[in-house]
Design a protein around this motif. Structure first.
Motif, short mmCIF file in Angstrom:
data_model
loop_
_atom_site.label_atom_id
_atom_site.label_comp_id
_atom_site.label_asym_id
_atom_site.label_seq_id
_atom_site.Cartn_x
_atom_site.Cartn_y
_atom_site.Cartn_z
N GLY A 1 0.81 -1.20 0.00
CA GLY A 1 0.00 0.00 0.00
C GLY A 1 0.85 1.25 0.00
O GLY A 1 1.98 1.24 0.50
N PHE A 2 0.31 2.33 -0.55
CA PHE A 2 0.98 3.63 -0.53
C PHE A 2 0.49 4.41 0.68
O PHE A 2 -0.72 4.49 0.93
CB PHE A 2 0.66 4.44 -1.79
CG PHE A 2 1.29 3.91 -3.05
CD1 PHE A 2 2.62 4.18 -3.34
CD2 PHE A 2 0.56 3.14 -3.95
CE1 PHE A 2 3.20 3.72 -4.50
CE2 PHE A 2 1.13 2.67 -5.11
CZ PHE A 2 2.45 2.95 -5.39
N LEU A 3 1.42 5.01 1.42
CA LEU A 3 1.06 5.87 2.55
C LEU A 3 1.85 7.17 2.41
O LEU A 3 3.01 7.26 2.80
CB LEU A 3 1.39 5.18 3.88
CG LEU A 3 0.93 5.92 5.15
CD1 LEU A 3 -0.59 6.00 5.20
CD2 LEU A 3 1.46 5.23 6.40
N MET A 4 1.21 8.16 1.83
CA MET A 4 1.83 9.46 1.59
C MET A 4 0.75 10.43 1.13
O MET A 4 -0.34 10.01 0.73
CB MET A 4 2.91 9.35 0.50
CG MET A 4 2.38 8.96 -0.87
SD MET A 4 3.68 8.71 -2.11
CE MET A 4 4.45 7.21 -1.50
N PRO A 5 1.04 11.75 1.19
CA PRO A 5 0.05 12.71 0.68
C PRO A 5 -0.23 12.49 -0.80
O PRO A 5 0.65 12.06 -1.56
CB PRO A 5 0.72 14.07 0.92
CG PRO A 5 1.70 13.81 2.02
CD PRO A 5 2.20 12.42 1.79
N ASP A 6 -1.44 12.79 -1.20
CA ASP A 6 -1.82 12.62 -2.61
C ASP A 6 -0.93 13.45 -3.53
O ASP A 6 -0.57 13.00 -4.63
CB ASP A 6 -3.29 13.01 -2.80
CG ASP A 6 -3.77 12.74 -4.22
OD1 ASP A 6 -3.81 11.55 -4.60
OD2 ASP A 6 -4.08 13.70 -4.94
N THR B 1 2.21 14.24 -3.15
CA THR B 1 3.49 13.54 -3.31
C THR B 1 3.33 12.38 -4.28
O THR B 1 4.16 12.17 -5.18
CB THR B 1 4.00 13.01 -1.96
OG1 THR B 1 4.23 14.12 -1.09
CG2 THR B 1 5.28 12.22 -2.13
N PHE B 2 2.26 11.61 -4.10
CA PHE B 2 2.01 10.45 -4.96
C PHE B 2 1.93 10.88 -6.43
O PHE B 2 2.56 10.29 -7.31
CB PHE B 2 0.73 9.77 -4.53
CG PHE B 2 0.33 8.60 -5.37
CD1 PHE B 2 0.97 7.38 -5.21
CD2 PHE B 2 -0.67 8.71 -6.32
CE1 PHE B 2 0.61 6.28 -5.98
CE2 PHE B 2 -1.04 7.62 -7.10
CZ PHE B 2 -0.40 6.40 -6.93
N ALA C 1 -1.74 -4.47 4.84
CA ALA C 1 -0.50 -4.21 4.12
C ALA C 1 0.71 -4.84 4.82
O ALA C 1 0.89 -4.69 6.03
CB ALA C 1 -0.29 -2.71 3.98
N GLU C 2 1.52 -5.53 4.03
CA GLU C 2 2.78 -6.09 4.53
C GLU C 2 3.96 -5.17 4.22
O GLU C 2 4.97 -5.19 4.91
CB GLU C 2 3.02 -7.46 3.90
CG GLU C 2 1.96 -8.48 4.25
CD GLU C 2 2.10 -9.72 3.41
OE1 GLU C 2 2.70 -10.70 3.90
OE2 GLU C 2 1.62 -9.71 2.24
N LEU C 3 3.81 -4.39 3.17
CA LEU C 3 4.87 -3.45 2.77
C LEU C 3 4.22 -2.11 2.45
O LEU C 3 3.24 -2.06 1.72
CB LEU C 3 5.63 -3.98 1.55
CG LEU C 3 6.88 -3.20 1.10
CD1 LEU C 3 7.86 -4.12 0.40
CD2 LEU C 3 6.53 -2.03 0.17
N LEU C 4 4.77 -1.05 3.02
CA LEU C 4 4.31 0.31 2.73
C LEU C 4 5.33 1.03 1.87
O LEU C 4 6.55 0.94 2.13
CB LEU C 4 4.11 1.11 4.01
CG LEU C 4 2.90 0.77 4.89
CD1 LEU C 4 2.90 1.69 6.11
CD2 LEU C 4 1.59 0.91 4.11
N ILE C 5 4.86 1.73 0.87
CA ILE C 5 5.70 2.65 0.12
C ILE C 5 5.37 4.05 0.61
O ILE C 5 4.22 4.50 0.52
CB ILE C 5 5.47 2.54 -1.40
CG1 ILE C 5 5.89 1.14 -1.89
CG2 ILE C 5 6.26 3.61 -2.13
CD1 ILE C 5 5.69 0.93 -3.38
N THR C 6 6.34 4.71 1.20
CA THR C 6 6.15 6.03 1.78
C THR C 6 6.87 7.08 0.93
O THR C 6 7.58 6.75 -0.02
CB THR C 6 6.68 6.06 3.23
OG1 THR C 6 8.06 5.67 3.22
CG2 THR C 6 5.90 5.09 4.10
N GLY C 7 6.70 8.35 1.30
CA GLY C 7 7.33 9.42 0.53
C GLY C 7 7.33 10.72 1.31
O GLY C 7 7.04 10.75 2.51
#
Length: 338
Positions: free
Chosen positions: A9-14, A16-17, A57-63
């Motif tokens: 899953g992505f966890l970051m502001p829209d 940034t995404f 989620a097992e893996l987060l993509i952050t930014g």
């Protein structure tokens, strides 16, 4: 037997995404057989429907701008095993609780370091020629801009460059300096002389570097032990004509002491960072002579951010297929990083 796919899953502001992740990288995540992309948009722990998805989620993509992942947040992420950060510094988002729970972490700091090193090298060459001083003279309407007459030493050959910090960016700068006819000094308490020599530099104490370098470029991390390290005493040691470059962190330099020296007119400062960003309108550095200021643009911008998304996707695939990141950052390394 089919292997279970790693849920991402992505966890970051829209914002940034949308800035960082293009359709090509999203497609790589969506189509990889070992990955299950939970949503093709960033998810928000503050929204109940998203929170239930992120709980899987097992893996987060952050930014940039991701909320800090600390104990309370981790309680909402029971399946989390890994974080792939699509930016440089992890400090704003990764709490020590992440490591305490055994979650592995990766960062795109190496990818983000490339444009910073390139920007720094441009400043070194332009600073060596006092190009910014010459441009200011022309802009002000002066009849001449005789650089050789105005400054004690000029040119990008047979000069001494001092590098403060053998960080990821510092090492990229050191590698590029090898192609130039310069003496290179390095100040870094974590290295010994033989390792510095392997990097193409002579290891010296910080005080010695400040006193004999024509150009000083700062690449140390911002830690409690390094904040304000370029202090009044060190700035006073710099010879007339010295060029000070900072593309690292603003709080490494005593800005008031630097402004005092710049107002004497015999020092040059090329600064991409400030202690407070954006630099306040009333800040003395805005008015100091021989000062070239940019608004923290050395890192990835525009087309360069593609390196960050590509790195995060590569790391997600590596974790899903091998169980490990290529660029995993240990708790010990995290403690020494900016």
């Amino acid at each position: 037997m089919t292997r279970a796919r790693t849920r991402i899953g992505f966890l970051m502001p829209d914002a940034t995404f949308r800035r960082v992740f293009g359709q090509w990288d999203l497609r790589r995540l969506e189509t990889h057989p070992d990955l299950e992309l939970l949503a093709d948009r960033p998810l928000d722990l503050g929204q109940p429907e998203d929170r239930s998805v992120l709980a899987r989620a097992e893996l987060l993509i952050t930014g940039w701008g991701t909320q800090r992942i600390a104990t309370e947040t981790l309680g909402k992420l029971p399946e989390l095993r890994a974080i792939a950060h699509s930016a440089g510094t992890l400090r704003p988002i990764v709490d020590p609780a992440v490591y305490a729970r055994g979650i592995v972490v990766s960062s795109a700091a190496g990818a983000n370091a490339i444009p910073v090193a390139e920007f720094t090298m441009a400043l070194i060459v332009l600073g060596a020629k006092h190009a910014f001083w010459a441009a200011d003279r022309i802009r002000s309407g002066a009849d001449d801009a005789d650089v050789e007459a105005a400054w004690p030493s000029v040119g990008a050959r047979a000069r001494t460059v001092g590098v403060i910090g053998a960080s990821t960016i510092g090492r990229l700068v050191l590698a590029r300096l090898r192609d130039m006819d310069l003496e290179v000094l390095l100040a870094d308490p974590t290295l010994d002389p033989s390792r510095a020599a392997e990097l193409g530099a002579r290891l010296v104490p910080l005080e010695e570097l400040a006193g004999i370098s024509d150009i000083i470029t700062v690449h140390a991390p911002s830690l409690p032990s390094t904040r304000g390290m370029i202090d009044r005493r060190l700035i006073a040691r710099m010879r007339p004509g010295t060029v000070l470059i900072n593309t690292a962190r603003g709080d490494l330099v005593d800005q008031e002491a630097l402004a005092d020296r710049l107002e004497q007119g015999d020092l040059v400062a090329l600064l991409d960072v400030a202690d407070e960003e954006p630099l306040p309108r009333g800040a003395r550095l805005r008015r100091c002579p021989n000062t070239f200021l940019t608004p923290h643009i050395a890192g990835s911008l525009g087309t360069e951010v593609g390196r960050l998304s590509a790195h995060a996707v590569d790391e997600a695939i590596a974790f899903a297929t091998t169980g490990a990141f290529h660029d995993s950052i240990s708790a010990r390394a995290f403690a020494l990083r900016a």
